[in-house]
Design a protein around this motif. Structure first.
Motif, PDB file in Angstrom:
ATOM      1  N   ARG A   1       0.714  -1.126   0.022  1.00  0.00           N
ATOM      2  CA  ARG A   1       0.071   0.008  -0.009  1.00  0.00           C
ATOM      3  C   ARG A   1       0.724   1.291  -0.059  1.00  0.00           C
ATOM      4  O   ARG A   1       0.474   2.334   0.256  1.00  0.00           O
ATOM      5  CB  ARG A   1      -0.840  -0.090   1.341  1.00  0.00           C
ATOM      6  N   MET A   2       1.993   1.051  -0.321  1.00  0.00           N
ATOM      7  CA  MET A   2       3.113   2.305  -0.268  1.00  0.00           C
ATOM      8  C   MET A   2       2.994   2.744  -2.057  1.00  0.00           C
ATOM      9  O   MET A   2       3.400   1.778  -2.657  1.00  0.00           O
ATOM     10  CB  MET A   2       4.405   1.967   0.086  1.00  0.00           C
ATOM     11  N   PHE A   3       2.592   3.920  -2.246  1.00  0.00           N
ATOM     12  CA  PHE A   3       2.899   4.220  -3.506  1.00  0.00           C
ATOM     13  C   PHE A   3       4.246   4.152  -4.077  1.00  0.00           C
ATOM     14  O   PHE A   3       5.223   4.416  -3.410  1.00  0.00           O
ATOM     15  CB  PHE A   3       2.518   5.735  -3.644  1.00  0.00           C
ATOM     16  N   PRO A   4       4.641   3.735  -5.270  1.00  0.00           N
ATOM     17  CA  PRO A   4       5.922   3.486  -5.590  1.00  0.00           C
ATOM     18  C   PRO A   4       6.505   4.840  -5.843  1.00  0.00           C
ATOM     19  O   PRO A   4       7.745   4.961  -5.486  1.00  0.00           O
ATOM     20  CB  PRO A   4       5.771   2.982  -7.196  1.00  0.00           C
ATOM     21  N   SER A   5       5.997   5.915  -5.964  1.00  0.00           N
ATOM     22  CA  SER A   5       6.645   7.517  -6.045  1.00  0.00           C
ATOM     23  C   SER A   5       7.031   7.542  -4.719  1.00  0.00           C
ATOM     24  O   SER A   5       8.451   8.105  -4.352  1.00  0.00           O
ATOM     25  CB  SER A   5       5.651   8.504  -6.642  1.00  0.00           C
ATOM     26  N   VAL A   6       6.286   7.399  -3.419  1.00  0.00           N
ATOM     27  CA  VAL A   6       6.602   7.926  -2.271  1.00  0.00           C
ATOM     28  C   VAL A   6       7.716   6.743  -1.803  1.00  0.00           C
ATOM     29  O   VAL A   6       8.748   7.272  -1.234  1.00  0.00           O
ATOM     30  CB  VAL A   6       5.534   7.740  -1.197  1.00  0.00           C
ATOM     31  N   ARG A   7       7.649   5.455  -2.208  1.00  0.00           N
ATOM     32  CA  ARG A   7       8.644   4.554  -1.965  1.00  0.00           C
ATOM     33  C   ARG A   7      10.054   4.815  -2.376  1.00  0.00           C
ATOM     34  O   ARG A   7      11.091   4.921  -1.679  1.00  0.00           O
ATOM     35  CB  ARG A   7       8.136   3.090  -2.310  1.00  0.00           C
ATOM     36  N   MET A   8      10.180   5.145  -3.659  1.00  0.00           N
ATOM     37  CA  MET A   8      11.464   5.513  -4.369  1.00  0.00           C
ATOM     38  C   MET A   8      12.019   6.831  -3.782  1.00  0.00           C
ATOM     39  O   MET A   8      13.047   6.985  -3.664  1.00  0.00           O
ATOM     40  CB  MET A   8      11.096   5.492  -6.139  1.00  0.00           C
ATOM     41  N   ALA A   9      11.090   7.941  -3.638  1.00  0.00           N
ATOM     42  CA  ALA A   9      11.491   9.142  -2.933  1.00  0.00           C
ATOM     43  C   ALA A   9      12.031   8.823  -1.590  1.00  0.00           C
ATOM     44  O   ALA A   9      13.200   9.411  -1.345  1.00  0.00           O
ATOM     45  CB  ALA A   9      10.431  10.089  -2.862  1.00  0.00           C
TER      46      ALA A   9
END
Length: 256
Positions: free
Chosen positions: A26-34
């Motif tokens: 449930r972690m957005f990929p964009s948030v996870r990568m940032a």
């Protein structure tokens, strides 16, 4: 690992992030990568901890199996930046790290992180829930997302599916040098991997005789499904002289 550009860093972690996303994270990929960039400074160390997760009092699980490293860090305490030494979790791969981070975020205090419906909301809730002590944490995450166009990774997750001949198999991540390079199928105690995708990533030359896959000119035990040739992971690794490990707890194949 050698110093990478920001784009090289994102390219290195994206396949693992997207696989975990497809598995229901449930972690957005964009948030996870940032978050991975912000917490690591854009370097992937041998301990594969891109989120600053400390050892803490959490139990050992299939993804964090008790390994740790001690290194310098800093925290905001009473409005001041304080340097310190801390024990951080160490992982066999980025896949292990991201799966353990998802378990970590299952704690009740992070319910608002899990239920966020936008990257902006999720970044704000990471700060509000106490994941980080830096008061500018959410702002920094969103700045990274916008600067590098990371929203392009937030497409709806496509669940992994079985292909003909592997309907009763389990899907297995295949990891090379810490990152996911593909998935295979575990069937009757054997992991089969897509020969061209995996072998070519390892620098091999792949061919097809009409009945069998060849790798560097050597025929391997093969299965053909949906125009893709599959070979046994262990046979492939032995042919190429690549170390291979089966992690039964995380259910992954580790190469190299």
């Amino acid at each position: 690992m050698a110093k990478m550009t920001r784009e090289q860093f994102f390219a290195a972690i994206a396949p693992t992030v997207q696989l975990v996303w497809s598995e229901g994270s449930r972690m957005f990929p964009s948030v996870r990568m940032a978050q991975s960039l912000l917490e690591s400074g854009g370097e992937i160390h041998a301990w594969n901890n891109l989120g600053g997760i400390k050892v803490g009092g959490g139990p050992i699980n299939p993804y964090w199996q008790g390994q740790a490293v001690v290194k310098g860090t800093w925290e905001y305490i009473d409005g001041k930046t304080v340097s310190m030494q801390a024990a951080f979790r160490a992982y066999k791969s980025l896949y292990h790290f991201y799966k353990d981070l998802d378990l970590f975020l299952e704690a009740p205090r992070y319910e608002r992180v899990r239920s966020a419906i936008t990257p902006e909301r999720q970044a704000s809730m990471l700060l509000a829930s106490g994941y980080a002590t830096d008061p500018a944490y959410a702002t920094k995450l969103m700045r990274i997302i916008e600067q590098y166009g990371l929203r392009r990774f937030d497409l709806p997750a496509v669940p992994q599916t079985m292909v003909r001949g592997f309907e009763d198999a389990s899907i297995i991540p295949v990891i090379w040098q810490g990152g996911v390079i593909g998935t295979g199928y575990l069937k009757e105690g054997v992991t089969w991997v897509p020969a061209r995708k995996i072998a070519e990533a390892l620098g091999a030359i792949v061919g097809w005789t009409g009945t069998a896959v060849t790798v560097n000119g050597v025929e391997l035990t093969s299965k053909l499904s949906m125009s893709v040739g599959y070979v046994k992971a262990r046979e492939l690794a032995m042919l190429l002289g690549v170390p291979i490990e089966w992690d039964p707890r995380a259910r992954v194949v580790l190469l190299g």
